[in-house]
Design an enzyme around this catalytic site. Structure first.
Site, PDB file in Angstrom:
ATOM      1  N   SER A 139      32.021  35.210  42.462  1.00 53.18           N
ATOM      2  CA  SER A 139      32.362  34.968  43.864  1.00 53.18           C
ATOM      3  C   SER A 139      31.089  35.103  44.683  1.00 53.18           C
ATOM      4  CB  SER A 139      33.375  36.025  44.340  1.00 53.18           C
ATOM      5  OG  SER A 139      33.533  36.018  45.748  1.00 53.18           O
ATOM      6  N   TYR A 152      36.956  44.589  44.963  1.00 55.70           N
ATOM      7  CA  TYR A 152      36.655  43.191  44.642  1.00 55.70           C
ATOM      8  C   TYR A 152      35.145  42.966  44.574  1.00 55.70           C
ATOM      9  CZ  TYR A 152      37.143  38.086  44.822  1.00 55.70           C
ATOM     10  OH  TYR A 152      37.090  36.734  44.545  1.00 55.70           O
TER      11      TYR A 152
END
Length: 257
Positions: A139, A152
């Site tokens: 990401s 995350y």
């Protein structure tokens, strides 16, 4: 980019980015295994649809990516793989002091540890063949950070680090490992958020996308799941034989800021 004769496993792939990756790999001729934790008729029907549309074999195998043994069993049940796309992931937003421990553990298990387990199970077969491609879907948050996304961000930074180690351990063996770092991608989950954002900010669709949702993405455009899938296919091609241990950002310029 001809991937005929190659078997690809894509984790977390019955929707969103994973599904886009599976469809593009099938389009390139690969045999595909899609995965999620459910085991519904529609999951198997989706695999059949992908296979029928692209003229390849496509199977659905249920496996819980929070369970290390299940991750390894997925590879074994599929009969090994030539291409492994570690995509499974979940998200939770909270301040550090209020972050639920269970959510932290689940995010680390699914977003990071699952890639370790599937890679460990897939590598012996790749080494035996002298060819393999591992693509980890990280990401933009694997390269930068945002508040309230501690688990995350930690997991995706871990995925980037794990990618580099995997590349070093397989260098010169015909195996590559890279991480794709998407920014905001237009998935069904993101699409479902747009009406609520329109209401909350009293904006029309295009304005809320451009000014709110894509505030950190300079292109002011979503990436598509097909673009992420296309990047995966490129990394499996001969043109990418010497691309390993790196990140490819598909983020509209987010990490250039």
């Amino acid at each position: 980019m001809d991937l005929n004769g190659k078997r690809a496993i894509v984790t977390g792939s019955n929707s969103g980015i994973g599904l886009g990756c599976a469809e593009e790999l099938a389009r390139a001729g690969a045999e595909v295994v899609i995965n999620s934790f459910t085991d519904r008729d529609e999951d198997h029907a989706l695999a059949e649809k992908i296979g029928r549309e692209h003229g390849v074999s496509c199977r659905y195998i249920a496996a819980d990516m929070s369970d290390g043994e299940a991750c390894r069993a997925l590879i074994e049940t599929a009969g090994g793989c030539d291409i492994l796309v570690n995509n499974a992931g979940i998200q939770h937003v909270s301040s550090i002091e209020e972050f639920p421990v269970g959510k932290w553990n689940a995010i680390l298990a699914i977003n990071l540890s699952s890639a370790f387990h599937t890679t460990a199970a897939a590598l012996p077969g790749m080494r035996a063949k002298g060819w393999g491609r591992i693509v980890n879907i990280a990401s933009a948050h694997g390269l930068t950070a945002s508040p309230y996304k501690s688990a995350y961000v930690a997991a995706k930074h871990g995925v980037v680090g794990f990618t580099k180690v995997t590349a070093l351990e397989t260098a010169g063996k015909g195996i590559t490992c890279n991480a794709i770092c998407p920014g905001y991608v237009l998935t069904p989950l993101v699409e479902a958020q747009i009406p609520d954002q329109m209401k909350a900010h009293d904006m029309d669709r295009e304005t809320v996308i451009r000014e709110v949702m894509l505030d950190r993405q300079p292109s002011r455009q979503f990436a598509t799941t097909g673009q992420i899938g296309g990047t995966v296919v490129f990394l499996c091609s001969g043109a990418a034989d010497q691309i390993t241990g790196t990140t490819i950002s598909v983020d509209g310029g987010w990490t250039a800021l």
